[in-house]
Design a protein around this motif. Structure first.
Motif, PDB file in Angstrom:
ATOM      1  N   GLN A 160     -58.091  51.988 -14.569  1.00 20.26           N
ATOM      2  CA  GLN A 160     -58.774  50.805 -14.060  1.00 20.26           C
ATOM      3  C   GLN A 160     -59.417  51.093 -12.706  1.00 20.26           C
ATOM      4  O   GLN A 160     -59.065  52.056 -12.022  1.00 20.26           O
ATOM      5  CB  GLN A 160     -57.787  49.645 -13.902  1.00 20.26           C
ATOM      6  CG  GLN A 160     -57.103  49.230 -15.192  1.00 20.26           C
ATOM      7  CD  GLN A 160     -56.212  48.022 -14.983  1.00 20.26           C
ATOM      8  OE1 GLN A 160     -56.676  46.884 -14.909  1.00 20.26           O
ATOM      9  NE2 GLN A 160     -54.910  48.258 -14.887  1.00 20.26           N
ATOM     10  N   ASN A 161     -60.338  50.234 -12.325  1.00 18.42           N
ATOM     11  CA  ASN A 161     -60.961  50.337 -11.008  1.00 18.42           C
ATOM     12  C   ASN A 161     -61.117  48.931 -10.430  1.00 18.42           C
ATOM     13  O   ASN A 161     -62.218  48.449 -10.169  1.00 18.42           O
ATOM     14  CB  ASN A 161     -62.313  51.043 -11.091  1.00 18.42           C
ATOM     15  CG  ASN A 161     -62.847  51.400  -9.712  1.00 18.42           C
ATOM     16  OD1 ASN A 161     -62.086  51.571  -8.765  1.00 18.42           O
ATOM     17  ND2 ASN A 161     -64.166  51.495  -9.587  1.00 18.42           N
ATOM     18  N   ARG A 162     -59.984  48.286 -10.219  1.00 18.62           N
ATOM     19  CA  ARG A 162     -59.980  46.930  -9.682  1.00 18.62           C
ATOM     20  C   ARG A 162     -60.330  46.968  -8.187  1.00 18.62           C
ATOM     21  O   ARG A 162     -59.892  47.857  -7.462  1.00 18.62           O
ATOM     22  CB  ARG A 162     -58.597  46.303  -9.889  1.00 18.62           C
ATOM     23  CG  ARG A 162     -58.224  46.113 -11.356  1.00 18.62           C
ATOM     24  CD  ARG A 162     -56.744  45.845 -11.535  1.00 18.62           C
ATOM     25  NE  ARG A 162     -55.956  47.047 -11.250  1.00 18.62           N
ATOM     26  CZ  ARG A 162     -54.628  47.110 -11.383  1.00 18.62           C
ATOM     27  NH1 ARG A 162     -53.949  46.034 -11.766  1.00 18.62           N
ATOM     28  NH2 ARG A 162     -53.984  48.241 -11.118  1.00 18.62           N
ATOM     29  N   ARG A 163     -61.120  45.981  -7.755  1.00 22.61           N
ATOM     30  CA  ARG A 163     -61.570  45.946  -6.370  1.00 22.61           C
ATOM     31  C   ARG A 163     -61.569  44.516  -5.847  1.00 22.61           C
ATOM     32  O   ARG A 163     -61.732  43.558  -6.617  1.00 22.61           O
ATOM     33  CB  ARG A 163     -62.982  46.523  -6.242  1.00 22.61           C
ATOM     34  CG  ARG A 163     -63.172  47.890  -6.834  1.00 22.61           C
ATOM     35  CD  ARG A 163     -64.626  48.306  -6.848  1.00 22.61           C
ATOM     36  NE  ARG A 163     -65.107  48.728  -5.539  1.00 22.61           N
ATOM     37  CZ  ARG A 163     -66.376  48.966  -5.255  1.00 22.61           C
ATOM     38  NH1 ARG A 163     -67.308  48.769  -6.198  1.00 22.61           N
ATOM     39  NH2 ARG A 163     -66.748  49.368  -4.044  1.00 22.61           N
ATOM     40  N   ASP A 219     -58.794  51.585  -7.196  1.00 20.02           N
ATOM     41  CA  ASP A 219     -58.059  50.660  -8.069  1.00 20.02           C
ATOM     42  C   ASP A 219     -57.024  49.859  -7.284  1.00 20.02           C
ATOM     43  O   ASP A 219     -55.888  50.291  -7.100  1.00 20.02           O
ATOM     44  CB  ASP A 219     -57.398  51.410  -9.223  1.00 20.02           C
ATOM     45  CG  ASP A 219     -56.699  50.430 -10.176  1.00 20.02           C
ATOM     46  OD1 ASP A 219     -57.265  49.354 -10.436  1.00 20.02           O
ATOM     47  OD2 ASP A 219     -55.582  50.743 -10.644  1.00 20.02           O
ATOM     48  N   TRP A 220     -57.407  48.679  -6.858  1.00 15.98           N
ATOM     49  CA  TRP A 220     -56.548  47.822  -6.048  1.00 15.98           C
ATOM     50  C   TRP A 220     -55.560  47.048  -6.924  1.00 15.98           C
ATOM     51  O   TRP A 220     -55.957  46.313  -7.833  1.00 15.98           O
ATOM     52  CB  TRP A 220     -57.392  46.840  -5.245  1.00 15.98           C
ATOM     53  CG  TRP A 220     -56.579  45.934  -4.380  1.00 15.98           C
ATOM     54  CD1 TRP A 220     -56.227  44.642  -4.632  1.00 15.98           C
ATOM     55  CD2 TRP A 220     -55.985  46.267  -3.120  1.00 15.98           C
ATOM     56  NE1 TRP A 220     -55.466  44.139  -3.618  1.00 15.98           N
ATOM     57  CE2 TRP A 220     -55.303  45.116  -2.669  1.00 15.98           C
ATOM     58  CE3 TRP A 220     -55.969  47.417  -2.336  1.00 15.98           C
ATOM     59  CZ2 TRP A 220     -54.608  45.088  -1.460  1.00 15.98           C
ATOM     60  CZ3 TRP A 220     -55.280  47.391  -1.120  1.00 15.98           C
ATOM     61  CH2 TRP A 220     -54.614  46.240  -0.700  1.00 15.98           C
ATOM     62  N   ASN A 221     -54.282  47.221  -6.653  1.00 19.83           N
ATOM     63  CA  ASN A 221     -53.214  46.491  -7.342  1.00 19.83           C
ATOM     64  C   ASN A 221     -52.857  45.289  -6.479  1.00 19.83           C
ATOM     65  O   ASN A 221     -52.210  45.424  -5.443  1.00 19.83           O
ATOM     66  CB  ASN A 221     -51.995  47.403  -7.545  1.00 19.83           C
ATOM     67  CG  ASN A 221     -50.842  46.695  -8.240  1.00 19.83           C
ATOM     68  OD1 ASN A 221     -50.833  45.481  -8.386  1.00 19.83           O
ATOM     69  ND2 ASN A 221     -49.852  47.469  -8.661  1.00 19.83           N
TER      70      ASN A 221
END
Length: 314
Positions: free
Chosen positions: A182-185, A257-259
């Motif tokens: 994933q590449n959450r932002r 990828d921000w958790n």
């Protein structure tokens, strides 16, 4: 208006890998491992000849079933809970690998059988070592690391080969598929944390590095907490306002990828701090404005130091 120094920081981002070397052991290796972990592990006695396809199918199903429950307990977002569940899972996995090693497979399974036992034992070793290792990215899931490993991929491929040889040879239901990368932002200017405001100081951030969180931390106290932590995307610019007078240190955490739950990046993490402090003062006619530029370059007029992620202020 008093303009503070314009600072440029050199941030070197990197990641580390682990090279693992495994050596073969005796047939009772899993038994000894089980004893070391306080769990009685038994192996199947060596057979003079290959087992029948029916017996082999039963062995695979029994091993898969034995691993399923302890392995499922690794599926947690908590590193502490993973570490607690890891010894039982690792011991069971290695014990079942020992049973496979001591079995001569039927015709059609010979080519993949030995590889299956080796990769299963290596997966058990990885579970144990992952639980005891410091993670480059504390917000990353150790369970996801296991599922994305080469050993897990190898076991999935071995299971496919066994099923192709004989549809009754079923193994690996305990092992879910690898989660997709994933590449959450977050959006630039999103505050991960903010506990204080009301001042007149400004901190302008120009980010030429990877996505980064910038934490402004008071330079006093034994374990000071950030007055704010703000997210700035790669290439983004943001000005944090409302900073009260005082002397502060600036910490940065960069990655991909921000958790949101773990409040951190899960890949390619880097944790640093500026070696200089930043003083904000206000008078009747002026207030401090500092500008920092985060640039992936060698040099710059402000030095930074790496920070242990486990001691990073949050």
């Amino acid at each position: 208006m008093i303009i503070g120094s314009v600072l440029a920081a050199a941030l070197v981002l990197g990641c580390c890998g682990v090279i693992r070397v495994f050596s073969g052991g005796d047939d009772d290796g899993a038994t000894q491992a089980g004893k070391r972990n306080g769990v009685a592990a038994t192996t199947v006695p060596a057979n003079a000849g290959p087992v029948s396809p029916e017996q082999y199918a039963q062995l695979l199903a029994a091993s898969d079933s034995a691993i399923k429950v302890p392995f499922a307990k690794l599926n947690t977002s908590s590193s502490a809970a993973f570490a607690k569940a890891a010894p039982a899972a690792a011991t069971t996995i290695r014990a079942e690998a020992g049973k496979l090693r001591s079995t001569k497979p039927p015709a059609g399974a010979e080519g993949v059988h030995g590889q299956l036992a080796l990769e299963l034992e290596s997966l058990g070793d990885m579970v144990e070592q992952t639980a005891g290792a410091k993670q480059e990215c504390p917000a990353a899931s150790p369970y996801a690391t296991i599922l994305q490993s080469g050993w897990a991929d190898g076991l999935r491929e071995d299971a496919r080969k066994l099923a192709a040889a004989d549809s009754t040879f079923k193994f690996g239901t305990f092992l879910p598929g690898a989660p997709k990368e994933q590449n959450r932002r977050l959006k630039t200017g999103t505050y991960v944390k903010r506990t204080g405001s009301g001042g007149l100081g400004h901190l302008k951030i120009k980010n030429g590095a990877s996505d980064t969180t910038i934490s402004l931390v008071p330079n006093k106290g034994k374990k000071p907490k950030p007055v704010f932590t703000v997210y700035v995307r790669s290439g983004g610019t943001y000005t944090a306002k409302g900073i009260r007078d005082g002397t502060y240190r600036i910490y940065t955490a960069s990655g991909k990828d921000w958790n949101a739950g773990g409040k951190g990046f899960t890949r390619d993490c880097s944790f640093t701090k500026f070696d200089d402090t930043f003083k904000f003062t206000t008078t009747s006619y002026s207030s401090s404005i500092w500008t920092i530029t985060l640039t992936p370059m060698i040099g710059g007029n402000a030095s930074t130091s790496d920070v242990d992620p486990n001691s990073f202020p949050n």
